[in-house]
Design a protein around this motif. Structure first.
Motif, mmCIF file in Angstrom:
data_model
loop_
_atom_site.group_PDB
_atom_site.id
_atom_site.type_symbol
_atom_site.label_atom_id
_atom_site.label_comp_id
_atom_site.label_asym_id
_atom_site.label_seq_id
_atom_site.Cartn_x
_atom_site.Cartn_y
_atom_site.Cartn_z
ATOM 1 N N THR A 109 -73.288 59.957 -47.197
ATOM 2 C CA THR A 109 -73.944 61.678 -46.232
ATOM 3 C C THR A 109 -72.613 63.012 -46.438
ATOM 4 O O THR A 109 -70.969 62.250 -47.028
ATOM 5 C CB THR A 109 -73.594 61.722 -44.528
ATOM 6 N N GLU A 110 -72.639 64.066 -45.859
ATOM 7 C CA GLU A 110 -71.405 64.515 -46.378
ATOM 8 C C GLU A 110 -70.308 64.832 -45.135
ATOM 9 O O GLU A 110 -69.774 65.265 -45.698
ATOM 10 C CB GLU A 110 -72.511 66.487 -45.654
ATOM 11 N N HIS A 111 -70.786 63.920 -44.382
ATOM 12 C CA HIS A 111 -69.797 63.953 -43.519
ATOM 13 C C HIS A 111 -68.880 61.691 -43.417
ATOM 14 O O HIS A 111 -67.824 61.699 -42.733
ATOM 15 C CB HIS A 111 -69.860 63.655 -41.901
ATOM 16 N N THR A 112 -70.063 61.308 -44.046
ATOM 17 C CA THR A 112 -69.287 59.890 -44.713
ATOM 18 C C THR A 112 -68.624 59.253 -45.664
ATOM 19 O O THR A 112 -69.364 60.024 -46.684
ATOM 20 C CB THR A 112 -70.180 58.204 -44.055
ATOM 21 N N SER A 113 -68.046 58.086 -46.146
ATOM 22 C CA SER A 113 -67.976 57.984 -47.708
ATOM 23 C C SER A 113 -67.978 56.646 -47.485
ATOM 24 O O SER A 113 -66.754 56.171 -45.967
ATOM 25 C CB SER A 113 -66.939 58.976 -48.461
ATOM 26 N N LYS A 114 -67.602 56.142 -48.879
ATOM 27 C CA LYS A 114 -67.023 55.160 -48.618
ATOM 28 C C LYS A 114 -65.716 54.431 -50.207
ATOM 29 O O LYS A 114 -65.695 54.403 -51.025
ATOM 30 C CB LYS A 114 -68.367 54.062 -49.363
ATOM 31 N N LEU A 115 -65.446 53.606 -49.827
ATOM 32 C CA LEU A 115 -63.555 53.288 -50.853
ATOM 33 C C LEU A 115 -64.134 51.758 -50.916
ATOM 34 O O LEU A 115 -64.599 51.008 -49.958
ATOM 35 C CB LEU A 115 -62.763 53.539 -49.952
ATOM 36 N N THR A 116 -64.311 51.471 -52.642
ATOM 37 C CA THR A 116 -64.447 50.191 -52.622
ATOM 38 C C THR A 116 -63.021 50.172 -53.856
ATOM 39 O O THR A 116 -63.417 51.207 -54.674
ATOM 40 C CB THR A 116 -65.816 49.470 -53.157
#
Length: 154
Positions: A109-116
């Motif tokens: 989202t605009e304020h969340t992210s994911k690292l893989t």
């Protein structure tokens, strides 16, 4: 400490897949992995070199009480801002050979992210040796610090 970083190591495979969702915009998460000053804060290590470009290289060093306890380096093969870093990773003065790491940064989202992070080892034995160390706890701790420090610095 809540374990938010998920570390998967399937039997008989020479890889580890690490995933973590952060309450950070993807640009800030990427910056935490590419900005030497931020990386030093959350990893509690000194960045000796950081060339964020194709064929660039990096080197880290951690000291305790004036003694070097950890040193790592590698070559950056791919560097796409806010999307991915492909690099080698070598822990100096250890029996571990160079490993290959694929870091993918995803906007949720605009304020969340994911690292893989997809890490590939020379053999299953080396991967298993790393997993017997407190690796999973250490990366969870580091990611918790990353979340705290970067969110506080916004």
């Amino acid at each position: 400490m809540e374990k938010k970083t998920i570390v998967k190591a399937e039997a008989d495979k020479q890889e580890i897949v690490i995933t973590r969702e952060f309450d950070l915009p993807v640009a800030l998460l990427f910056k935490a992995y590419s900005d030497p000053e931020l990386l030093e804060q959350w990893m509690e290590t000194k960045v000796l070199k950081m060339e964020n470009k194709r064929h660039g290289s990096y080197a880290f060093e951690t000291s305790r009480n004036g003694q070097v306890v950890f040193r790592a380096n590698g070559t950056i093969h791919e560097f796409v801002p806010d999307q991915k870093i492909t690099r080698t990773f070598e822990m100096e003065n250890t029996p571990f050979p160079v490993q290959l790491e694929f870091l993918n940064f995803e906007k949720l989202t605009e304020h969340t992210s994911k690292l893989t992070m997809h890490m590939v080892f020379k053999s299953v034995a080396f991967r298993d040796q790393l997993m017997q160390m407190p690796f999973a706890q250490g990366i969870n701790w580091a990611h918790n610090r990353l979340q705290e420090i970067i969110k506080g610095a916004k």
